[in-house]
Design an enzyme around this catalytic site. Structure first.
Site, PDB file in Angstrom:
ATOM      1  N   TRP A 147       3.124 -68.050   4.168  1.00 36.70           N
ATOM      2  CA  TRP A 147       3.395 -68.399   2.771  1.00 36.70           C
ATOM      3  C   TRP A 147       4.042 -69.773   2.624  1.00 36.70           C
ATOM      4  O   TRP A 147       4.069 -70.322   1.523  1.00 36.70           O
ATOM      5  CB  TRP A 147       4.303 -67.357   2.123  1.00 36.70           C
ATOM      6  CG  TRP A 147       5.553 -67.045   2.904  1.00 36.70           C
ATOM      7  CD1 TRP A 147       5.750 -65.970   3.737  1.00 36.70           C
ATOM      8  CD2 TRP A 147       6.760 -67.824   2.965  1.00 36.70           C
ATOM      9  NE1 TRP A 147       7.004 -66.029   4.304  1.00 36.70           N
ATOM     10  CE2 TRP A 147       7.643 -67.153   3.849  1.00 36.70           C
ATOM     11  CE3 TRP A 147       7.179 -69.009   2.356  1.00 36.70           C
ATOM     12  CZ2 TRP A 147       8.928 -67.625   4.141  1.00 36.70           C
ATOM     13  CZ3 TRP A 147       8.456 -69.495   2.646  1.00 36.70           C
ATOM     14  CH2 TRP A 147       9.305 -68.803   3.529  1.00 36.70           C
ATOM     15  N   ASN A 148       4.602 -70.342   3.696  1.00 40.99           N
ATOM     16  CA  ASN A 148       5.466 -71.517   3.454  1.00 40.99           C
ATOM     17  C   ASN A 148       4.708 -72.806   3.195  1.00 40.99           C
ATOM     18  O   ASN A 148       5.240 -73.733   2.604  1.00 40.99           O
ATOM     19  CB  ASN A 148       6.478 -71.673   4.586  1.00 40.99           C
ATOM     20  CG  ASN A 148       5.826 -71.898   5.937  1.00 40.99           C
ATOM     21  OD1 ASN A 148       4.653 -71.649   6.129  1.00 40.99           O
ATOM     22  ND2 ASN A 148       6.615 -72.407   6.883  1.00 40.99           N
ATOM     23  N   LYS A 171      -7.364 -64.775   5.519  1.00 38.46           N
ATOM     24  CA  LYS A 171      -6.417 -63.770   5.048  1.00 38.46           C
ATOM     25  C   LYS A 171      -5.092 -64.490   4.781  1.00 38.46           C
ATOM     26  O   LYS A 171      -4.316 -64.725   5.707  1.00 38.46           O
ATOM     27  CB  LYS A 171      -6.222 -62.706   6.137  1.00 38.46           C
ATOM     28  CG  LYS A 171      -5.836 -61.298   5.651  1.00 38.46           C
ATOM     29  CD  LYS A 171      -4.536 -61.197   4.906  1.00 38.46           C
ATOM     30  CE  LYS A 171      -3.320 -61.454   5.736  1.00 38.46           C
ATOM     31  NZ  LYS A 171      -2.091 -61.473   4.873  1.00 38.46           N
ATOM     32  N   GLY A 224       2.188 -68.000  11.797  1.00 38.38           N
ATOM     33  CA  GLY A 224       3.173 -67.065  11.267  1.00 38.38           C
ATOM     34  C   GLY A 224       4.259 -66.805  12.288  1.00 38.38           C
ATOM     35  O   GLY A 224       4.503 -67.620  13.187  1.00 38.38           O
ATOM     36  N   GLU A 246       0.111 -70.361  16.051  1.00 37.93           N
ATOM     37  CA  GLU A 246       1.139 -71.319  15.636  1.00 37.93           C
ATOM     38  C   GLU A 246       2.302 -70.485  15.134  1.00 37.93           C
ATOM     39  O   GLU A 246       2.245 -69.935  14.035  1.00 37.93           O
ATOM     40  CB  GLU A 246       0.592 -72.223  14.536  1.00 37.93           C
ATOM     41  CG  GLU A 246      -0.521 -73.138  14.977  1.00 37.93           C
ATOM     42  CD  GLU A 246      -0.026 -74.212  15.940  1.00 37.93           C
ATOM     43  OE1 GLU A 246      -0.859 -74.849  16.579  1.00 37.93           O
ATOM     44  OE2 GLU A 246       1.199 -74.414  16.041  1.00 37.93           O
ATOM     45  N   LEU A 247       3.322 -70.340  15.953  1.00 39.88           N
ATOM     46  CA  LEU A 247       4.318 -69.313  15.705  1.00 39.88           C
ATOM     47  C   LEU A 247       5.687 -69.900  15.324  1.00 39.88           C
ATOM     48  O   LEU A 247       5.793 -71.057  14.908  1.00 39.88           O
ATOM     49  CB  LEU A 247       4.427 -68.428  16.956  1.00 39.88           C
ATOM     50  CG  LEU A 247       3.079 -67.811  17.405  1.00 39.88           C
ATOM     51  CD1 LEU A 247       3.260 -66.999  18.667  1.00 39.88           C
ATOM     52  CD2 LEU A 247       2.456 -66.981  16.299  1.00 39.88           C
ATOM     53  N   CYS A 280       8.523 -74.225  10.029  1.00 34.79           N
ATOM     54  CA  CYS A 280       8.587 -73.814  11.442  1.00 34.79           C
ATOM     55  C   CYS A 280       9.182 -74.899  12.309  1.00 34.79           C
ATOM     56  O   CYS A 280       9.571 -74.668  13.434  1.00 34.79           O
ATOM     57  CB  CYS A 280       7.181 -73.507  11.930  1.00 34.79           C
ATOM     58  SG  CYS A 280       6.074 -74.910  11.687  1.00 34.79           S
ATOM     59  N   GLU A 377      15.486 -68.042  13.999  1.00 35.57           N
ATOM     60  CA  GLU A 377      15.119 -68.872  12.837  1.00 35.57           C
ATOM     61  C   GLU A 377      15.908 -68.397  11.621  1.00 35.57           C
ATOM     62  O   GLU A 377      15.815 -67.238  11.245  1.00 35.57           O
ATOM     63  CB  GLU A 377      13.627 -68.691  12.513  1.00 35.57           C
ATOM     64  CG  GLU A 377      12.691 -69.604  13.207  1.00 35.57           C
ATOM     65  CD  GLU A 377      11.279 -69.425  12.692  1.00 35.57           C
ATOM     66  OE1 GLU A 377      10.834 -68.284  12.490  1.00 35.57           O
ATOM     67  OE2 GLU A 377      10.615 -70.450  12.495  1.00 35.57           O
TER      68      GLU A 377
HETATM   69  N1  LIG Z   1       3.966 -72.922  14.101  1.00 37.51           N
HETATM   70  C1  LIG Z   1       3.535 -73.176  12.880  1.00 37.51           C
HETATM   71  O1  LIG Z   1       2.693 -74.062  12.644  1.00 37.51           O
HETATM   72  C2  LIG Z   1       4.086 -72.388  11.742  1.00 37.51           C
HETATM   73  C3  LIG Z   1       3.815 -72.849  10.449  1.00 37.51           C
HETATM   74  C4  LIG Z   1       4.332 -72.108   9.364  1.00 37.51           C
HETATM   75  C5  LIG Z   1       5.081 -70.952   9.580  1.00 37.51           C
HETATM   76  N2  LIG Z   1       5.302 -70.535  10.853  1.00 37.51           N
HETATM   77  C6  LIG Z   1       6.116 -69.357  11.099  1.00 37.51           C
HETATM   78  O2  LIG Z   1       5.724 -68.292  10.204  1.00 37.51           O
HETATM   79  C7  LIG Z   1       6.869 -67.518   9.853  1.00 37.51           C
HETATM   80  C8  LIG Z   1       7.004 -67.470   8.337  1.00 37.51           C
HETATM   81  O3  LIG Z   1       5.754 -67.124   7.748  1.00 37.51           O
HETATM   82  P1  LIG Z   1       5.447 -65.621   7.334  1.00 37.51           P
HETATM   83  O4  LIG Z   1       6.676 -64.933   6.845  1.00 37.51           O
HETATM   84  O5  LIG Z   1       4.241 -65.616   6.459  1.00 37.51           O
HETATM   85  O6  LIG Z   1       5.042 -64.998   8.758  1.00 37.51           O
HETATM   86  P2  LIG Z   1       4.432 -63.555   9.049  1.00 37.51           P
HETATM   87  O7  LIG Z   1       4.182 -63.530  10.495  1.00 37.51           O
HETATM   88  O8  LIG Z   1       5.253 -62.492   8.415  1.00 37.51           O
HETATM   89  O9  LIG Z   1       3.008 -63.547   8.262  1.00 37.51           O
HETATM   90  C9  LIG Z   1       2.052 -64.542   8.531  1.00 37.51           C
HETATM   91  C10 LIG Z   1       0.684 -64.009   8.091  1.00 37.51           C
HETATM   92  O10 LIG Z   1       0.360 -62.890   8.907  1.00 37.51           O
HETATM   93  C11 LIG Z   1       0.050 -61.779   8.090  1.00 37.51           C
HETATM   94  N3  LIG Z   1       0.402 -60.573   8.844  1.00 37.51           N
HETATM   95  C12 LIG Z   1       1.600 -59.957   8.940  1.00 37.51           C
HETATM   96  N4  LIG Z   1       1.514 -58.871   9.744  1.00 37.51           N
HETATM   97  C13 LIG Z   1       0.212 -58.818  10.169  1.00 37.51           C
HETATM   98  C14 LIG Z   1      -0.530 -57.939  11.016  1.00 37.51           C
HETATM   99  N5  LIG Z   1       0.041 -56.885  11.597  1.00 37.51           N
HETATM  100  N6  LIG Z   1      -1.861 -58.179  11.230  1.00 37.51           N
HETATM  101  C15 LIG Z   1      -2.460 -59.243  10.640  1.00 37.51           C
HETATM  102  N7  LIG Z   1      -1.811 -60.115   9.830  1.00 37.51           N
HETATM  103  C16 LIG Z   1      -0.496 -59.894   9.604  1.00 37.51           C
HETATM  104  C17 LIG Z   1       0.855 -61.989   6.827  1.00 37.51           C
HETATM  105  O11 LIG Z   1       0.315 -61.242   5.754  1.00 37.51           O
HETATM  106  C18 LIG Z   1       0.669 -63.491   6.646  1.00 37.51           C
HETATM  107  O12 LIG Z   1      -0.591 -63.739   6.061  1.00 37.51           O
HETATM  108  C19 LIG Z   1       8.056 -68.208  10.489  1.00 37.51           C
HETATM  109  O13 LIG Z   1       8.362 -67.592  11.722  1.00 37.51           O
HETATM  110  C20 LIG Z   1       7.553 -69.626  10.751  1.00 37.51           C
HETATM  111  O14 LIG Z   1       8.223 -70.247  11.818  1.00 37.51           O
HETATM  112  C21 LIG Z   1       4.838 -71.241  11.949  1.00 37.51           C
HETATM  113  O1  LIG Z   2       6.009 -74.727   8.775  1.00 34.71           O
HETATM  114  C1  LIG Z   2       5.237 -75.258   9.518  1.00 34.71           C
HETATM  115  C2  LIG Z   2       4.397 -76.427   9.133  1.00 34.71           C
HETATM  116  O2  LIG Z   2       3.425 -76.594  10.133  1.00 34.71           O
HETATM  117  C3  LIG Z   2       5.285 -77.597   8.940  1.00 34.71           C
HETATM  118  S1  LIG Z   2       4.490 -79.143   8.831  1.00 34.71           S
HETATM  119  O3  LIG Z   2       4.379 -79.431   7.386  1.00 34.71           O
HETATM  120  O4  LIG Z   2       3.154 -79.049   9.461  1.00 34.71           O
HETATM  121  O5  LIG Z   2       5.372 -80.082   9.521  1.00 34.71           O
END
Ligand SMILES: NC(=O)c1ccc[n+]([C@@H]2O[C@H](COP(=O)([O-])OP(=O)(O)OC[C@H]3O[C@@H](n4cnc5c(N)ncnc54)[C@H](O)[C@@H]3O)[C@@H](O)[C@H]2O)c1
Ligand SMILES: O=C[C@H](O)CS(=O)(=O)O
Length: 473
Positions: A147-148, A171, A224, A246-247, A280, A377
């Site tokens: 969502w972010n 999704k 996520g 990408e976690l 992230c 985090e």
């Molecule tokens: N590394 C990156 O590029 C990056 C970028 C943005 C956010 N993030 C990370 O994402 C997290 C925040 O985002 P969030 O709250 O949406 O994360 P999340 O893991 O809760 O959800 C991410 C996506 O996965 C889906 N999802 C959740 N459970 C699932 C399952 N069991 N099977 C399939 N899909 C599922 C969610 O509906 C959403 O679409 C933070 O940890 C952040 O660091 C990482």
């Molecule tokens: O939250 C994660 C995003 O990948 C951040 S960025 O905008 O790509 O730096």
């Protein structure tokens, strides 16, 4: 156009139960979206699989032309896309406009990269043979996004996947589906054939199981949390899915005594407080060498006090609401834990009021490694500062995490900076730079921050298979 699911070129789902999308600043209901499940996910995979047979045979130039049309439509619709993002996710409008361009630039970058997917001729050992490597699109791609960054995290996947000749099933997060649906509407307007792009919103568990277990889906690209990433890795093993993950991250910011104080403060603010601390790659822990420590804390505090908190739709707001109440509760619990363990609040440390999901941008000093915020985090606008003495000490502190996404180093010394960067284990490093992300650069983490890279010329390789051909002549 209503907010519906898009499967095989049809907007569908009117008869399904709905999920509600609320504005995190005001709590108002923005829209309702059909809540899809296994049936809709299976239909989307079917459509993407059918479409792959023709889409994968288009030329790179045909795919590039459609991606460039989508890029143009995103720029034309900047205002609508940005407002949608601010209303469903909370980020300030100025940041949302920036994300629209960041997201569109991924589409433009991969429109060009489509034309640079090269194979290889390998010097033969046998005059009756010719050896080659051919590149082919991997197949049906499932893209699961957070969502972010509702636009950029989607186009960072959709761009290279489509450029490579893959078809996609999207999704998005149920917190922020509207931006993703709008992007798919623009893709339809650009002329992408039916079945090439599909979007299903709803039960992440149900939809996820279909996408991860159906053998016709050859690639899952997920952004996520690390927790969910581990679930998907397990599920993907059933059919040996190609995975990009990408976690989560837990970025250290390292400030040496010889740092340029302005670069260090401005870089810390850019890294820490962007998206209200919900990225992230946000600095999550700030290590400041002892001599510069007090000067840095004072200078940072002075700048942070100027950050304005409020509804992202208002002019001049720097810090919007967090995504939901749970987000605020996590930040509050991290601050309370730190104070119990001896930290001190220099500025902020509370919500401005009970109304809305707001949290005052916060600076904490005397942080120690046993505090929750120094290990998990926080995903909010909180900057914990810990003093250190030696470079060896701060390298050990920085690396003491299961995460390895981003890190930041502020020093004017080439030798010290080089030494630290060589010894810290992070996929992305900002050296005197608090905002390193760029579409032309590979973005991704080490350790439990993920697998693979997105962006840059590396990003399209995640959607290609190589085929070794030994040709008898
Ligand atoms: N590394 C990156 O590029 C990056 C970028 C943005 C956010 N993030 C990370 O994402 C997290 C925040 O985002 P969030 O709250 O949406 O994360 P999340 O893991 O809760 O959800 C991410 C996506 O996965 C889906 N999802 C959740 N459970 C699932 C399952 N069991 N099977 C399939 N899909 C599922 C969610 O509906 C959403 O679409 C933070 O940890 C952040 O660091 C990482
Ligand atoms: O939250 C994660 C995003 O990948 C951040 S960025 O905008 O790509 O730096």
């Amino acid at each position: 156009m209503h907010n519906l699911l898009y499967i095989n070129g049809e907007w569908t789902g009117e008869s399904l139960n709905k999920l509600s999308v609320h504005n995190p600043a005001t709590g108002e209901l923005i829209s309702e979206v059909p809540k899809g499940g296994k049936k809709e996910a299976a239909a989307a995979v079917e459509a993407a699989d059918d479409a792959f047979r023709t889409w994968s045979k288009t030329t790179a130039y045909e795919r590039a032309a459609l991606l460039k049309k989508l890029y143009g439509l995103m720029i034309e619709n900047e205002a609508e896309l940005a407002e949608l993002m601010t209303r469903e996710m909370g980020k300030p409008l100025s940041e949302a406009k920036g994300e629209v361009h960041y997201a569109a630039n991924y589409i433009e970058w991969y429109a060009e990269e489509a034309k640079r997917v090269y194979g290889e001729n390998i010097p033969t050992h046998d005059s009756n043979k010719r050896l080659q490597v051919w590149k082919k699109p991997v197949g049906v791609v499932a893209a699961i996004t957070p969502w972010n960054f509702p636009a950029a995290m989607l186009t960072r996947k959709m761009g290279p996947a489509l450029a490579a000749g893959c078809t996609v099933v999207i999704k998005p997060s149920s917190e922020t589906p509207l931006t993703a649906i709008k992007l798919v509407q623009l893709a339809e307007e650009a002329g992408f054939p039916k079945g090439v792009i599909n979007i299903v919103v709803g039960s992440s568990k149900e939809i996820g199981e279909v996408l991860l277990l159906d053998s016709r889906v050859r690639k899952v690209t997920f952004t996520g949390s690390t927790e969910v990433g581990k679930i998907l890795m397990k599920q993907g093993s059933e059919t040996i899915k190609k995975l990009s993950l990408e976690l989560g991250g837990h970025a250290p910011i390292i400030v040496l005594d010889d740092a340029d104080i302005n670069k260090a403060v401005d870089g810390t603010i850019a890294s820490k407080f962007r998206n209200s601390g919900q990225t992230c790659v946000c600095g999550n822990r700030i290590y400041v060498q002892s001599e510069i420590h007090n000067k840095f804390v004072d200078a940072l505090t002075e700048k942070v006090k100027e950050l304005k908190v409020g509804d992202g739709m208002e002019e001049g707001i720097n810090i919007g609401p967090l995504i939901n109440k749970a987000g605020v509760e996590k930040v509050s619990s991290h601050v309370a834990d730190a104070l119990e363990k001896g930290a001190q609040v220099v500025h902020g440390g509370e919500q401005p009021s009970e109304q809305g999901n707001y949290y005052i941008p916060t600076i904490i000093k005397n942080a120690t490694n046993d505090m929750l915020m120094m290990n998990e985090e926080t995903f909010g606008p909180v900057a914990p500062i810990q003093k250190f003495e030696t470079i060896d000490e701060v390298i050990r502190l920085a690396n003491d995490t299961p995460f390895g996404l981003a890190a930041y180093v502020f020093t004017e010394s080439i030798s010290k900076g080089t030494r630290i960067i060589e010894d810290i284990d992070f996929g992305i490093v900002g050296w005197n730079d608090g905002a390193p992300s760029a579409v032309q650069a590979p973005f991704g983490g080490l350790k439990e921050s993920g697998l693979g890279r997105e962006g840059g010329h590396q990003g399209i390789d995640e959607f290609l298979e190589m085929q070794y051909v030994s040709m008898g002549i």
